[in-house]
Design a protein around this motif. Structure first.
Motif, mmCIF file in Angstrom:
data_model
loop_
_atom_site.group_PDB
_atom_site.id
_atom_site.type_symbol
_atom_site.label_atom_id
_atom_site.label_comp_id
_atom_site.label_asym_id
_atom_site.label_seq_id
_atom_site.Cartn_x
_atom_site.Cartn_y
_atom_site.Cartn_z
ATOM 1 N N ILE A 46 -2.353 40.155 76.389
ATOM 2 C CA ILE A 46 -2.022 39.204 77.955
ATOM 3 C C ILE A 46 -3.600 39.115 78.976
ATOM 4 N N PHE A 94 1.646 39.260 83.467
ATOM 5 C CA PHE A 94 1.526 37.888 83.724
ATOM 6 C C PHE A 94 2.347 37.514 84.681
ATOM 7 N N HIS A 130 -6.230 37.260 77.046
ATOM 8 C CA HIS A 130 -5.825 35.704 77.446
ATOM 9 C C HIS A 130 -6.788 34.951 79.098
ATOM 10 N N SER A 173 3.769 44.076 80.147
ATOM 11 C CA SER A 173 3.501 42.299 80.120
ATOM 12 C C SER A 173 4.112 41.416 81.013
#
Length: 453
Positions: free
Chosen positions: A303, A439, A306, A435
């Motif tokens: 993550i 996000f 990203h 996680s």
């Protein structure tokens, strides 16, 4: 070692030096508790231990052996000499014997089983057929039972005859002709009853019992909930298997609490006390959870990779990542710990899933709003913009609400799947919260701070 134990050790060692003084040891130690005797024995040489145990009464040695590990129990029984060792083994409680036989080699257990009376052998083998952590595995056969067609006078005579061998004599368990448990009579009721009255006429038939395959946690809950001194255990046909006393349940409660705490800490439960566990045994118990959690954290790394573009545009976002993840983890741990404990003591069940999740989601939202105020002010004090403060505050509200909901729900799901809730609490909640938290954070940042990456 404290001074009392040191003085006692010196006194015993001095007495062991001559045959005459050794014979006085039973009188000298008659007030010594079995636990204290078992605790002080390791301070002596093996030869001194055998000399001491061989002059003590068999019942005293048997009581002391009950506080030792199976390997120590077998060593003493093997070295004390068969006649005396037989007497010692027969003086031990049946639940201790069952655990002892289960821990040693089957051939050793079979040899020692032959030292027991034939009827007692049958009862011990029956108890050994049940898994260790069930009611049958915990049960003892030293109880007082009577037939329902006996009179109070006959039952009292029976109590006098076998009472010394029973674990408790406060209750007499009443059986029918087939050995099925049909009632219970207290010793007080037995003494006050008309001597010619049959037990069936005044026994309490609304008694509480558990099946031999019931898990030990449920056994502990039943005894605690109903304040029982002893809980009868029956098989599938209702025949009496044995009883479980409250002191055995205290051991179960401690064992289960220790196991849950170790699981919550992300480690497999130890099979022995920490200081007695081998170095590589501790390594094996802990390395697998660390590897599992390491793999789980790979989601977090993905993550972050990203959202590299978002971080590169607003570097100050990185300052709040530890705070947000830590807050989410703490909220999830609070909820999961409360629910796991409530499940353990029977305060909630799987059927309460919806109510608990709804309750924790609302509570998480309120907690998150409170934390959001503190987080917003923190962002402003370090020189962040109002938009950054709103981003972090909105993230905290969402993360705490999600963490509380997930933390409350996962243990119940685990129980429904037949998995110990404590097993899932640490790795699963950590993975989801870390996680999901990142996000949520970066998505809020993209929209509130108008970052296109």
């Amino acid at each position: 070692m404290n001074n009392i134990n040191e003085n006692l050790e010196n006194t015993i060692r001095e007495a062991l030096r001559t045959e005459e003084s050794r014979e006085n040891l039973p009188t000298m130690l008659e007030d010594l508790q079995p636990f204290d005797l078992a605790n002080i024995l390791p301070e002596f040489e093996k030869s001194e231990q055998l000399s001491l145990m061989s002059v003590l009464p068999a019942n005293m040695v048997a009581d002391a052996l009950e506080y030792m590990e199976p390997v120590q129990q077998y060593w003493f029984l093997f070295h004390l000499g068969e006649p005396f060792a037989r007497e010692v083994l027969n003086g031990m409680s049946s639940d201790i014997i069952v655990d002892f036989f289960a821990a040693i080699h089957p051939r050793q257990a079979e040899r020692l089983t032959q030292w027991l009376p034939e009827e007692y052998q049958t009862k011990v083998r029956s108890l050994m057929s049940y898994p260790e952590n069930t009611a049958g595995g915990l049960a003892i056969v030293e109880y007082v039972a009577a037939r329902q067609n006996w009179t109070a006078e006959q039952a009292l005579a029976h109590v006098r005859k076998i009472g010394n061998e029973a674990e408790i004599v406060s209750y007499v368990f009443v059986l029918d002709a087939a050995g099925r448990l049909v009632g219970v009579v207290s010793l007080r009721e037995l003494i006050l009853a008309d001597p010619k009255t049959k037990l069936a006429e005044f026994m309490n038939s609304s008694l509480i019992s558990v099946n031999a395959n019931t898990d030990q946690e449920e056994v502990a809950r039943v005894i605690t909930q109903y304040d029982l001194v002893a809980l009868p255990v029956v098989d599938g046909s209702g025949r009496m298997v044995g009883i479980i006393t409250v002191d055995d349940v205290l051991d179960v409660v401690e064992e289960e609490a220790t196991e849950d705490i170790q699981l919550l800490g992300g480690s497999q439960p130890l099979d022995e006390p920490y200081m007695q566990a081998g170095f590589f045994s501790l390594y094996r118990k802990r390395i697998w959870w660390l590897l599992i959690l390491f793999v789980a954290q790979a989601f977090t790394s993905n993550i972050l990779r990203h959202y590299e573009g978002v971080l590169s545009e607003v570097i100050s976002l990185a300052l709040f990542i530890p705070l947000l993840i830590g807050t989410g983890g703490n909220a999830g741990s609070q909820a999961s710990t409360l629910v796991i404990r409530a499940l353990a003591v029977g305060e909630v069940t799987v059927r309460d899933f919806a109510r608990i999740v709804w309750r924790e989601s609302r509570l998480g939202l309120l907690l998150g709003l409170t934390m959001a105020v503190a987080t917003f002010l923190r962002a402003l004090t370090i020189g962040g913009s109002i938009d950054l403060g709103i981003t972090v505050a909105a993230t905290v509200v969402t993360i705490v609400a999600v963490s509380s909901t997930v933390g409350a729900g996962i243990p119940i799901v685990g129980r429904r799947l037949g998995i110990d809730p404590a097993v899932l609490a640490s790795p699963v909640i950590t993975t989801i919260i870390d996680s999901a938290g990142l996000f949520i954070y970066f998505e809020f940042a993209r929209h509130i701070l108008h970052i296109s990456s």
